[in-house]
Design an enzyme around this catalytic site. Structure first.
Site, PDB file in Angstrom:
ATOM      1  N   ASP A  24       0.865  -1.178   0.000  1.00  0.00           N
ATOM      2  CA  ASP A  24       0.000   0.000   0.000  1.00  0.00           C
ATOM      3  C   ASP A  24       0.903   1.229   0.000  1.00  0.00           C
ATOM      4  OD1 ASP A  24      -2.275  -1.521   0.110  1.00  0.00           O
ATOM      5  OD2 ASP A  24      -2.538  -1.310   2.266  1.00  0.00           O
ATOM      6  N   GLU A  61       0.527  -0.528  -4.980  1.00  0.00           N
ATOM      7  CA  GLU A  61      -0.507   0.492  -5.084  1.00  0.00           C
ATOM      8  C   GLU A  61       0.239   1.810  -5.270  1.00  0.00           C
ATOM      9  OE1 GLU A  61      -4.132   2.303  -2.473  1.00  0.00           O
ATOM     10  OE2 GLU A  61      -2.183   2.041  -1.560  1.00  0.00           O
TER      11      GLU A  61
END
Length: 89
Positions: A24, A61
């Site tokens: 992330d 991401e």
């Protein structure tokens, strides 16, 4: 910090048999100590060239709150695609 990241990833691959990772906010791996984007981020290159980690799936991401890395333009190595386009290696 880079060594800790790599040691942890190697441990998970070798001991726990993890075959891939999703990061992330992966754009932090492409920034320097002052938060500036790096041309050749060492952590990403070390993951890519590490004999244990090179064959793992890497899903990034690429969203970046600092807008240095717009979606769809995460730093390109052969380590893997962005999250939205993740495909098995």
């Amino acid at each position: 910090m880079r060594r800790l990241i790599l040691d942890c990833l190697r441990y998970w691959v070798q001991t726990l048999h993890v075959d891939g990772f999703r990061f992330d906010l992966a754009s932090v791996l492409a920034r320097d100590e002052l938060g500036q984007p790096m041309r050749d981020p060492p952590t990403l290159w070390e993951i890519e060239s590490d004999p244990v980690l090179a064959s793992t799936k890497i899903i990034a991401e690429a969203w970046d709150g600092g807008r240095a890395v717009p979606g769809g333009h995460f730093h390109r190595t052969t380590a893997g695609p962005e999250w939205e386009r993740a495909l098995p290696r």
